[in-house]
Scaffold this motif. Structure first.
Motif, PDB file in Angstrom:
ATOM      1  N   ALA A   1       0.843  -1.193   0.000  1.00 17.76           N
ATOM      2  CA  ALA A   1       0.000   0.000   0.000  1.00 17.76           C
ATOM      3  C   ALA A   1       0.878   1.242   0.000  1.00 17.76           C
ATOM      4  O   ALA A   1       1.932   1.274   0.651  1.00 17.76           O
ATOM      5  CB  ALA A   1      -0.925  -0.005   1.205  1.00 17.76           C
ATOM      6  N   PHE A   2       0.437   2.266  -0.691  1.00 18.79           N
ATOM      7  CA  PHE A   2       1.191   3.526  -0.735  1.00 18.79           C
ATOM      8  C   PHE A   2       1.077   4.256   0.596  1.00 18.79           C
ATOM      9  O   PHE A   2      -0.001   4.357   1.178  1.00 18.79           O
ATOM     10  CB  PHE A   2       0.659   4.409  -1.858  1.00 18.79           C
ATOM     11  N   VAL A   3       2.205   4.749   1.109  1.00 20.56           N
ATOM     12  CA  VAL A   3       2.213   5.592   2.308  1.00 20.56           C
ATOM     13  C   VAL A   3       2.975   6.871   1.976  1.00 20.56           C
ATOM     14  O   VAL A   3       3.993   6.836   1.281  1.00 20.56           O
ATOM     15  CB  VAL A   3       2.856   4.883   3.523  1.00 20.56           C
ATOM     16  N   ARG A   4       2.455   7.975   2.480  1.00 24.25           N
ATOM     17  CA  ARG A   4       3.082   9.264   2.158  1.00 24.25           C
ATOM     18  C   ARG A   4       4.411   9.444   2.876  1.00 24.25           C
ATOM     19  O   ARG A   4       5.311  10.104   2.366  1.00 24.25           O
ATOM     20  CB  ARG A   4       2.123  10.410   2.517  1.00 24.25           C
ATOM     21  N   ASP A   5       4.524   8.896   4.083  1.00 24.18           N
ATOM     22  CA  ASP A   5       5.778   8.987   4.835  1.00 24.18           C
ATOM     23  C   ASP A   5       6.255   7.573   5.142  1.00 24.18           C
ATOM     24  O   ASP A   5       5.795   6.957   6.102  1.00 24.18           O
ATOM     25  CB  ASP A   5       5.564   9.768   6.132  1.00 24.18           C
ATOM     26  N   PRO A   6       7.173   7.027   4.353  1.00 21.59           N
ATOM     27  CA  PRO A   6       7.634   5.655   4.575  1.00 21.59           C
ATOM     28  C   PRO A   6       8.705   5.527   5.650  1.00 21.59           C
ATOM     29  O   PRO A   6       9.248   4.448   5.843  1.00 21.59           O
ATOM     30  CB  PRO A   6       8.199   5.274   3.203  1.00 21.59           C
ATOM     31  N   PHE A   7       9.009   6.616   6.339  1.00 25.91           N
ATOM     32  CA  PHE A   7      10.107   6.587   7.296  1.00 25.91           C
ATOM     33  C   PHE A   7       9.612   6.430   8.732  1.00 25.91           C
ATOM     34  O   PHE A   7       9.846   5.406   9.380  1.00 25.91           O
ATOM     35  CB  PHE A   7      10.977   7.849   7.143  1.00 25.91           C
ATOM     36  N   ILE A   8       8.915   7.428   9.252  1.00 27.10           N
ATOM     37  CA  ILE A   8       8.499   7.343  10.658  1.00 27.10           C
ATOM     38  C   ILE A   8       6.982   7.416  10.837  1.00 27.10           C
ATOM     39  O   ILE A   8       6.484   7.359  11.954  1.00 27.10           O
ATOM     40  CB  ILE A   8       9.173   8.441  11.503  1.00 27.10           C
ATOM     41  N   GLY A   9       6.248   7.561   9.741  1.00 25.59           N
ATOM     42  CA  GLY A   9       4.794   7.503   9.828  1.00 25.59           C
ATOM     43  C   GLY A   9       4.120   8.785  10.254  1.00 25.59           C
ATOM     44  O   GLY A   9       3.086   8.756  10.924  1.00 25.59           O
ATOM     45  N   LEU A  10       4.659   9.922   9.848  1.00 26.99           N
ATOM     46  CA  LEU A  10       4.020  11.190  10.195  1.00 26.99           C
ATOM     47  C   LEU A  10       2.653  11.323   9.543  1.00 26.99           C
ATOM     48  O   LEU A  10       1.762  12.000  10.076  1.00 26.99           O
ATOM     49  CB  LEU A  10       4.916  12.362   9.785  1.00 26.99           C
ATOM     50  N   ASP A  11       2.469  10.682   8.392  1.00 28.55           N
ATOM     51  CA  ASP A  11       1.168  10.738   7.728  1.00 28.55           C
ATOM     52  C   ASP A  11       0.104  10.042   8.582  1.00 28.55           C
ATOM     53  O   ASP A  11      -1.025  10.526   8.709  1.00 28.55           O
ATOM     54  CB  ASP A  11       1.250  10.094   6.349  1.00 28.55           C
ATOM     55  N   PHE A  12       0.468   8.904   9.188  1.00 29.93           N
ATOM     56  CA  PHE A  12      -0.460   8.191  10.072  1.00 29.93           C
ATOM     57  C   PHE A  12      -0.826   9.065  11.265  1.00 29.93           C
ATOM     58  O   PHE A  12      -1.999   9.191  11.633  1.00 29.93           O
ATOM     59  CB  PHE A  12       0.185   6.884  10.546  1.00 29.93           C
ATOM     60  N   ALA A  13       0.191   9.680  11.880  1.00 29.10           N
ATOM     61  CA  ALA A  13      -0.060  10.533  13.041  1.00 29.10           C
ATOM     62  C   ALA A  13      -0.952  11.714  12.672  1.00 29.10           C
ATOM     63  O   ALA A  13      -1.888  12.059  13.414  1.00 29.10           O
ATOM     64  CB  ALA A  13       1.264  11.024  13.615  1.00 29.10           C
ATOM     65  N   TYR A  14      -0.693  12.326  11.523  1.00 29.67           N
ATOM     66  CA  TYR A  14      -1.507  13.477  11.106  1.00 29.67           C
ATOM     67  C   TYR A  14      -2.957  13.063  10.882  1.00 29.67           C
ATOM     68  O   TYR A  14      -3.892  13.729  11.343  1.00 29.67           O
ATOM     69  CB  TYR A  14      -0.920  14.086   9.831  1.00 29.67           C
ATOM     70  N   ASP A  15      -3.155  11.946  10.155  1.00 25.74           N
ATOM     71  CA  ASP A  15      -4.518  11.492   9.861  1.00 25.74           C
ATOM     72  C   ASP A  15      -5.285  11.200  11.144  1.00 25.74           C
ATOM     73  O   ASP A  15      -6.461  11.561  11.277  1.00 25.74           O
ATOM     74  CB  ASP A  15      -4.483  10.236   8.988  1.00 25.74           C
ATOM     75  N   ARG A  16      -4.651  10.538  12.096  1.00 19.19           N
ATOM     76  CA  ARG A  16      -5.352  10.143  13.315  1.00 19.19           C
ATOM     77  C   ARG A  16      -5.597  11.324  14.262  1.00 19.19           C
ATOM     78  O   ARG A  16      -6.649  11.415  14.892  1.00 19.19           O
ATOM     79  CB  ARG A  16      -4.561   9.061  14.054  1.00 19.19           C
ATOM     80  N   LEU A  17      -4.628  12.220  14.353  1.00 20.74           N
ATOM     81  CA  LEU A  17      -4.735  13.298  15.339  1.00 20.74           C
ATOM     82  C   LEU A  17      -5.530  14.493  14.819  1.00 20.74           C
ATOM     83  O   LEU A  17      -6.215  15.165  15.601  1.00 20.74           O
ATOM     84  CB  LEU A  17      -3.344  13.749  15.764  1.00 20.74           C
ATOM     85  N   PHE A  18      -5.470  14.749  13.508  1.00 20.41           N
ATOM     86  CA  PHE A  18      -6.092  15.962  12.988  1.00 20.41           C
ATOM     87  C   PHE A  18      -7.283  15.692  12.078  1.00 20.41           C
ATOM     88  O   PHE A  18      -8.140  16.549  11.910  1.00 20.41           O
ATOM     89  CB  PHE A  18      -5.050  16.812  12.243  1.00 20.41           C
ATOM     90  N   GLN A  19      -7.330  14.506  11.471  1.00 23.93           N
ATOM     91  CA  GLN A  19      -8.477  14.154  10.641  1.00 23.93           C
ATOM     92  C   GLN A  19      -9.537  13.387  11.426  1.00 23.93           C
ATOM     93  O   GLN A  19     -10.613  13.136  10.931  1.00 23.93           O
ATOM     94  CB  GLN A  19      -8.022  13.305   9.444  1.00 23.93           C
ATOM     95  N   GLY A  20      -9.204  12.997  12.660  1.00 19.71           N
ATOM     96  CA  GLY A  20     -10.142  12.258  13.486  1.00 19.71           C
ATOM     97  C   GLY A  20      -9.989  10.767  13.259  1.00 19.71           C
ATOM     98  O   GLY A  20      -9.561  10.307  12.196  1.00 19.71           O
ATOM     99  N   SER A  21     -10.336   9.979  14.274  1.00 21.66           N
ATOM    100  CA  SER A  21     -10.262   8.529  14.156  1.00 21.66           C
ATOM    101  C   SER A  21     -11.367   8.055  13.231  1.00 21.66           C
ATOM    102  O   SER A  21     -12.541   8.297  13.492  1.00 21.66           O
ATOM    103  CB  SER A  21     -10.428   7.870  15.536  1.00 21.66           C
ATOM    104  N   PRO A  22     -11.004   7.400  12.129  1.00 15.84           N
ATOM    105  CA  PRO A  22     -12.031   6.975  11.175  1.00 15.84           C
ATOM    106  C   PRO A  22     -12.815   5.793  11.708  1.00 15.84           C
ATOM    107  O   PRO A  22     -12.379   5.087  12.601  1.00 15.84           O
ATOM    108  CB  PRO A  22     -11.200   6.563   9.958  1.00 15.84           C
ATOM    109  N   ALA A  23     -13.992   5.571  11.143  1.00 13.83           N
ATOM    110  CA  ALA A  23     -14.729   4.352  11.448  1.00 13.83           C
ATOM    111  C   ALA A  23     -13.982   3.170  10.833  1.00 13.83           C
ATOM    112  O   ALA A  23     -12.991   3.333  10.126  1.00 13.83           O
ATOM    113  CB  ALA A  23     -16.141   4.445  10.874  1.00 13.83           C
ATOM    114  N   ARG A  24     -14.464   1.979  11.144  1.00 19.49           N
ATOM    115  CA  ARG A  24     -13.770   0.796  10.663  1.00 19.49           C
ATOM    116  C   ARG A  24     -13.741   0.775   9.133  1.00 19.49           C
ATOM    117  O   ARG A  24     -12.869   0.181   8.525  1.00 19.49           O
ATOM    118  CB  ARG A  24     -14.456  -0.453  11.219  1.00 19.49           C
ATOM    119  N   ASN A  25     -14.735   1.405   8.482  1.00 23.12           N
ATOM    120  CA  ASN A  25     -14.750   1.552   7.038  1.00 23.12           C
ATOM    121  C   ASN A  25     -14.579   0.207   6.352  1.00 23.12           C
ATOM    122  O   ASN A  25     -13.609  -0.043   5.646  1.00 23.12           O
ATOM    123  CB  ASN A  25     -13.649   2.523   6.586  1.00 23.12           C
TER     124      ASN A  25
END
Length: 501
Positions: free
Chosen positions: A48-72
């Motif tokens: 899967a494509f990840v925007r930050d393949p190093f330390i996961g800042l994209d994951f942190a941004y999505d969870r902290l600022f975009q809100g926790s998504p539903a299970r989708n």
């Protein structure tokens, strides 16, 4: 000691540490290489494509600022259709494996059971909500907790269940009559299963159907707050400590207080009746084996909520669909009426109702109550497929790797279920033997301990409702969507109009 000597010593320590880490990494790499060669493993080419393949800042941004998504669930299914049945998310120091392949899931849950454990995130979050128990423990602690529960859920103990079911079904039918023909069935199902579970497992029913505004309803409301919070924390993964919810903490305090008082009342009643433990219920079995009161409360909470949530969610999902498919409901009713008319069924009769079993299976396939789960590799191990360009080669799983498996997507495999996987079609179960491609109650050593109770309870409730009502029709035409909680059910409820037979 001069400044240069001190710096020299620190430099020596740093060099030694660096050499040690390099040597350790080299040894680990050689071990991985040998294991891959012996097992025929190949690296995953489905990533899967990840925007930050190093330390996961994209994951942190999505969870902290975009809100926790539903299970989708649908979004996850689309990812599998695009990338394949097994793919990876790779970053510099971590790899997460996603799979909906039946062979991989069988390896996770059964044939390599000891190679995996519950992920630390689940243990932490669920343990905070429910305390230590069968859903949060690993190893010998889990085996001990399960062995405490198993005797009270043996098949021979189910002989007293029909009378309990009928008593509370009559309460539900009175509630339906009181509320009128148009109502939301979902809260009634959750009250019904709570009343049944507490009487069968603890000897004393909460009677939520007869007393909908009592303390038991407050307990259920508080638990749903805690359940939603737990689900959101698990989506945060390692960032879960950044989320704080004072309302959920207060709700959890009330949940524990209610369970403690409920246990007190149950034990007092059992003592008054002077019931023998060998002929008693789950609470008697547990109280005779567990002296620590907090541990007793934790075990009760685990099994009570598991038996309530799964059955109520299954019934809600099923009747949501039946209300929209009158031809299926009519066929189900014809089978039930032909077999037993309007008489009270026994378990032997329920087992003979083929179309009823197909409807239950199809609901569990289309809307599995626990649609996804995860394991963490406790040691270096291998999945049978997922490696190589075509994904058919074995895949190395390094110790500490999280493997997320998606039952919802596995239940939509066209190779097993046909091309109409999004359709509710009970007839597909005529002769179908999906094996590990159908896991509504998990599998392997951690298979649901209350599976037989849940199925018999569901069969009975469906039969009694279908006997009482000739047809259903929806009063809310919104499509099915998932409720964001630990167990999957209808977000908007089950709003129907019920026509008496």
């Amino acid at each position: 000691m001069s400044v240069f000597q001190m710096y020299g010593r620190w430099l020596d320590i740093i060099v030694i540490l660096f050499v040690f880490l390099c040597a350790k990494a080299s040894i680990r790499y050689v071990c991985y290489w040998r294991m891959m060669r012996q097992q025929g493993c190949q690296p995953s080419c489905k990533k899967a494509f990840v925007r930050d393949p190093f330390i996961g800042l994209d994951f942190a941004y999505d969870r902290l600022f975009q809100g926790s998504p539903a299970r989708n669930l649908k979004g996850s299914f689309d990812m599998y259709k695009r990338l394949g049945a097994t793919y990876t998310v790779n970053r510099l120091t971590t790899q997460t494996i996603y799979t909906c392949d039946a062979a991989n899931i069988k390896r996770l849950l059964a044939t390599s059971f000891d190679d995996y454990k519950l992920p630390a995130v689940r243990v932490c979050v669920m343990g905070d909500l429910l305390g230590p128990g069968i859903f949060t423990l690993n190893g010998h602690s889990w085996s001990n907790a399960r062995s405490l529960l198993r005797p009270a859920l043996r098949k021979e103990r189910l002989c007293g269940l029909p009378n309990i079911l009928e008593s509370h079904m009559q309460s539900m039918l009175r509630q339906i009559s009181f509320k009128g023909s148009s109502l939301d069935l979902q809260p009634l199902f959750f009250s019904l299963t709570m009343d049944i579970a507490t009487e069968f497992l603890m000897g004393y029913s909460t009677n939520m159907l007869e007393n909908p505004d009592g303390s038991a309803q407050q307990f259920v409301d508080d638990y749903m707050v805690c359940s939603t919070e737990a689900a959101r924390k698990m989506t945060l993964g390692p960032l879960r400590f950044l989320r704080s919810n004072s309302a959920a903490k207060q709700s959890k305090t009330r949940v524990f207080k209610y369970i403690d008082s409920y246990i007190d009342e149950c034990l007092k009643r059992m003592e008054t009746r002077n019931l023998a433990v060998e002929h008693g219920n789950l609470l008697q079995e547990l109280s005779s084996a567990i002296e620590d009161r907090q541990m007793l409360r934790d075990q009760v909470l685990h099994i009570l909520l598991a038996s309530r949530d799964t059955t109520a969610s299954l019934l809600s999902n099923l009747f949501f669909v039946l209300a929209r498919m009158p031809e299926v409901y009519a066929k189900l009713r014809r089978e039930i009426v032909a077999a037993m008319g309007d008489s009270v069924p026994d378990f032997s009769q329920l087992r003979e109702l083929q179309y009823l079993r197909w409807c239950i299976n199809e609901s569990l396939r289309l809307h599995p109550v626990i649609p996804s789960n995860a394991r963490e590799a406790a040691q270096d191990t291998v999945l049978p497929v997922g490696g190589g360009p075509d994904g058919d080669s074995p895949l190395l799983v390094r110790r500490g790797t999280i493997v997320l498996y998606h039952v919802y997507s596995m239940h939509r495999d066209p190779a097993v279920y046909g091309n109409d996987v999004e359709e509710f079609r009970p007839e597909r179960w005529d002769g179908l033997r999906p094996g590990w491609a159908f896991l509504p109650f998990s599998g392997g050593p951690r298979v649901c301990i209350g599976q037989q109770m849940a199925l018999m309870e569901s069969y009975y409730i469906v039969v009694r409702l279908v006997q009482a009502f000739e047809r259903l029709e929806p009063t809310d035409y919104k499509p099915w969507s998932e409720l964001f909680a630990l167990a999957t059910t209808c977000e908007n409820g089950v709003h129907v109009k019920m026509h008496k037979a």
